[in-house]
Design an enzyme around this catalytic site. Structure first.
Site, PDB file in Angstrom:
ATOM      1  N   TRP A  93       2.285   4.628  -3.001  1.00  0.00           N
ATOM      2  CA  TRP A  93       1.095   5.586  -3.816  1.00  0.00           C
ATOM      3  C   TRP A  93       1.685   4.280  -5.438  1.00  0.00           C
ATOM      4  O   TRP A  93       2.573   4.687  -5.632  1.00  0.00           O
ATOM      5  CB  TRP A  93       1.327   7.206  -4.245  1.00  0.00           C
ATOM      6  CG  TRP A  93       0.608   7.973  -5.135  1.00  0.00           C
ATOM      7  CD1 TRP A  93       0.938   8.343  -6.589  1.00  0.00           C
ATOM      8  CD2 TRP A  93      -0.629   8.103  -4.093  1.00  0.00           C
ATOM      9  NE1 TRP A  93      -0.413   8.935  -6.205  1.00  0.00           N
ATOM     10  CE2 TRP A  93      -1.373   8.977  -5.684  1.00  0.00           C
ATOM     11  CE3 TRP A  93      -1.654   7.905  -3.467  1.00  0.00           C
ATOM     12  CZ2 TRP A  93      -2.484   9.332  -5.535  1.00  0.00           C
ATOM     13  CZ3 TRP A  93      -2.828   8.439  -3.693  1.00  0.00           C
ATOM     14  CH2 TRP A  93      -3.037   8.940  -4.445  1.00  0.00           C
TER      15      TRP A  93
ATOM     16  N   TYR B  66       0.696  -1.110   0.760  1.00  0.00           N
ATOM     17  CA  TYR B  66      -0.166   0.201  -0.026  1.00  0.00           C
ATOM     18  C   TYR B  66       0.963   1.305  -0.123  1.00  0.00           C
ATOM     19  O   TYR B  66       1.039   1.641   1.296  1.00  0.00           O
ATOM     20  CB  TYR B  66      -0.743  -0.255   0.688  1.00  0.00           C
ATOM     21  CG  TYR B  66      -2.230   1.320   0.847  1.00  0.00           C
ATOM     22  CD1 TYR B  66      -3.179   1.018   0.175  1.00  0.00           C
ATOM     23  CD2 TYR B  66      -1.343   2.312   1.462  1.00  0.00           C
ATOM     24  CE1 TYR B  66      -3.999   1.728  -0.086  1.00  0.00           C
ATOM     25  CE2 TYR B  66      -2.480   3.398   1.232  1.00  0.00           C
ATOM     26  CZ  TYR B  66      -3.548   3.290   0.747  1.00  0.00           C
ATOM     27  OH  TYR B  66      -4.588   4.213  -0.021  1.00  0.00           O
TER      28      TYR B  66
END
Length: 766
Positions: A111, A109
């Site tokens: 960007w 997790y």
């Protein structure tokens, strides 16, 4: 010939001096370039690189599960790549054979990478699928409640984000722009998969110059920069749904609702109207009722409703509003309010779900089907909503609900993480620390010695974007970028793909994972597929070699104005929505059928778990907003000189109203403790009348830095304070913005910041 690289923060040009030393400069065609990405090569980041494979000492000496309480507190032993790969492969095989693939959590997790092949999340998922599957996550911390809700009432979020009305159209047609939670240009420095031209500041200023009037509703004033004055209506955090209900009540009561649009394009308004009027619960949702909740004067609420009905009005909502308990409700109510105004599908009217959340919204560029690495088939059915990782680790086998389904948390023995920092994204980090002791083994691919890397058992050094060949592409950002290496890999760092290929070979899955291709082979395949898909849209891309030579392809020739839901408004039969009714669902039979008390079948006001109008304010009288930072993306590049220059005495700034600071005897620059029953962190005071009384603001992203002696987080990470419960039984989204705190200080002798110190690294058998 100019060379380029793509990043979350934008496209950057690569310059080299006479000695061949590389540096980055802003993209010449960007009207508002972000300075963040210019600092990717800072020496302060280089010193934090993971240079060699490393194994936590207890795990190496005693095996899986050894001394998990020492994660983050003991040395690592540096080993050879062969040793590290053998250890990882053997551990994956052990867990798979002893417990099955449903005991492996594929964590990733962060960007979304601008490089579409070297995208860590795609790589780790493809690898774990190749070796039998893994437990996955659903949705995102940023948009968990919204992603779960919107397909049921209008359309999936990705579809809506790609068709937001473009900025030029709003400058031409919008008369009134009402923002719930502002339009924070600092957030729009980025887009998932990379940014092209930054357009938010330019778009807002053009609208203001054309005479658009702006109203900013919420507890913060400086999150809407139009270059002109904007009205600020101060409202308590987490109360926007009540205010929107009162606006809707005025539209209904005064005959201003567009009943023709409601009948033609929506379903369920009559059912919702019984709640709005008070027929159902005995409480009409009047401006006076809402004023007691929100703090907004009833007369201003009534006047605003009339102004919205009299003008071409765009309603916008910040993503932060759905990161709260009952986070589905403000999104649902915003759509309902826009439907009552009847302007959805008209140029400059309707609603926006996050103008300013990323650079994407308002783009006129085509929706390019960019390169996508296939991830294969996951043989494991188990999953979790992404923000429920601590629940999963602490309570294996416990039941949970999600979008109407009933599930149970799996029993995780091994966490394999590539891309992201859970000790930034997650809430209640003290609780996550306890949960982090549950797995027997935690494996990380990392570029830097982040707080999460320091809490792993095996750390494998990965290359950065600047050290790889890749293809930069992002939905509706208008460019395709040939990303060539800017610098050589640091130390012994390897591409994620090469790491997984070596592991797949050890586990008998090399053919499934690589399909016989090296990185260059994959790049050629993915580009060829993109060319074919683009050609079907009438977009001709150059051959691969010509693309590499040019370095950059612009798609601006294919730009066109966008009006969200224009085709649907014009002809519902020809362009229906993919909802059960084919219309906007103000009342959803499907959601009502789930029988969830915290998310009924239409938008409602529910009192938050923690808020300024509820219990607990006697001990914790301030509402904490944990927003995105200006000088980094999440926690990325926090050690850069640009990020640290925004701190005071090494700590994040706590924005507090001058009267609240004065009542506590605090001055600018004082180091204070921010606390509640979940934790304590230190921050530096910054008095500001841009936040309303009773509210404090602390940016996220400071690398987690707890004092081992006291447990106090020293660096200013607000997620030691935030609430780790699901937004509702429907979405299980993040609830970070529902958080009460108190502030004390000044702290006389604050301890030194140690977030950017390397762990102890011991030499091993290399």
């Amino acid at each position: 010939m100019t060379a380029y690289t793509a990043s979350h923060w934008g496209i950057y040009e690569v310059a080299r001096d006479a000695a061949g030393q590389a540096s980055l400069r802003s993209f010449a065609d960007d009207p508002d370039p972000s300075p963040i990405g210019l600092h990717q090569m800072d020496a302060s980041l280089a010193r934090l690189r993971v240079l060699r494979p490393a194994v936590r000492q207890s795990w190496l000496e005693k095996g899986p599960g050894a001394a998990p309480e020492l994660r983050g507190r003991e040395p690592f032993v540096e080993v050879s790549w062969e040793t590290a790969l053998d250890l990882v492969a053997a551990e994956l095989l052990r867990v798979r054979e002893a417990h099955g693939n449903s005991a492996i959590f594929g964590g990733s997790y962060g960007w979304s990478s601008a490089g579409r092949f070297h995208h860590a999340q795609s790589q780790v998922h493809r690898f774990l699928n190749a070796v039998g599957g893994y437990v996955r996550h659903m949705d995102s911390y940023s948009l968990g409640a919204g992603r779960a809700l919107m397909p049921h009432i209008v359309a999936p979020m990705d579809e809506l984000m790609a068709q937001h009305t473009s900025w030029h159209v709003m400058a031409e047609h919008t008369q009134l722009f009402v923002a719930f939670g502002g339009v924070p240009a600092k957030n729009a420095q980025i887009s998932a998969g990379g940014t092209g031209r930054h357009r938010v500041r330019e778009g807002l200023h053009r609208m203001a110059a054309r005479g658009v009037r702006f109203v900013n509703i919420g507890p913060v004033h400086d999150n809407l920069d139009t270059g002109a004055e904007a009205e600020w209506i101060q409202a308590r955090p987490n109360t926007d749904t009540a205010l929107m209900l009162a606006l809707a009540w005025v539209l209904r009561e005064e005959g201003l609702a567009d009943r023709g649009f409601l009948a033609r394009c929506c379903t369920g308004y009559e059912r919702f109207e019984r709640y709005l009027s008070g027929e159902e619960d005995g409480q009409p949702k009047t401006p006076e009722w809402a004023g007691a909740i929100t703090g907004v004067p009833a007369a201003r609420t009534a006047a605003l409703a009339r102004e919205m009905a009299a003008h071409r009005t765009m309603l916008n909502i910040s993503w932060s509003l759905q990161r709260a308990t009952y986070g589905e409700q403000p999104f649902w109510m915003l759509v309902t309010l826009a439907a009552m105004l009847g302007q959805i599908g008209l140029p400059g009217g309707g609603f926006g779900l996050g103008y300013g959340a990323t650079n994407l919204m308002g783009s006129p560029h085509p929706r390019l089907p960019g390169p996508t690495l296939p991830q294969g088939r996951n043989a494991v059915r188990d999953f979790i909503p992404v923000s429920r990782i601590a629940d999963m680790l602490l309570h294996p086998g416990a039941p949970f609900t999600y979008v109407g389904g009933h599930y149970a948390y799996p029993d995780i023995r091994l966490v394999y993480w590539a891309g992201g920092n859970p000790f930034h994204h997650h809430q209640d980090l003290n609780r996550l620390e306890r949960a982090w002791r549950k797995p027997e083994t935690i494996i990380f691919h990392e570029q830097y010695w982040t707080p999460a890397a320091k809490r792993a058992d095996i750390v494998l050094p990965a290359t950065t974007t600047l050290e790889r060949n890749d293809i930069g592409s992002s939905t509706k950002e208008g460019y395709l970028v040939a990303m060539r290496p800017v610098s050589a890999p640091a130390g012994e760092a390897r591409d994620d793909y090469d790491i997984f290929a070596a592991l797949a070979a050890r586990m008998g899955a090399a053919g499934t994972y690589t399909e016989g291709l090296d990185s260059e082979g994959w790049l050629r395949r993915l580009y060829a597929e993109t060319r074919q898909k683009s050609a079907r849209q009438g977009i001709d891309l150059p051959e691969y070699e010509a693309f590499q030579e040019a370095g950059l392809v612009s798609l601006s020739a294919h730009d066109r104005p966008m009006v969200m839901l224009e085709a649907f408004r014009a002809d519902q039969a020809e362009s229906p929505l993919n909802t059960p009714s084919g219309r906007i669902e103000i009342f959803s039979e499907r959601i009502a059928g789930f029988g969830l008390p915290d998310c009924p079948g239409y938008p409602v006001w529910r009192e938050p778990a923690e808020w300024l109008g509820g219990p607990g304010t006697d001990r914790h009288p301030l509402h904490l907003l944990s927003d995105q930072p200006v000088r980094r993306l999440h926690s990325q590049l926090d050690a850069s000189g640009y990020s640290t220059a925004g701190k005071v005495r090494g700590r994040e700034l706590l924005y507090i109203h001058p009267e609240d600071a004065g009542a506590r005897g605090l001055a600018d620059g004082d180091i204070v403790e921010v606390f509640n029953d979940r934790g304590r962190c230190q921050a530096a005071v910054q008095r500001s009348a841009q936040v309303m009384r009773g509210v404090v603001r602390l940016n996220t992203g400071a690398w987690y830095d707890p004092d081992p002696a006291t447990g106090v987080e020293k660096h200013g990470n607000p997620n030691v304070l935030t609430l780790d419960v699901g937004a509702s039984g429907f979405s299980q989204g993040c609830s970070a913005q529902t958080c009460l705190v108190e502030v004390s200080g000044p702290v006389a002798d604050p301890p030194p910041i140690t977030a950017f110190e390397l762990p102890d690294l011991l030499p091993g058998n290399r």
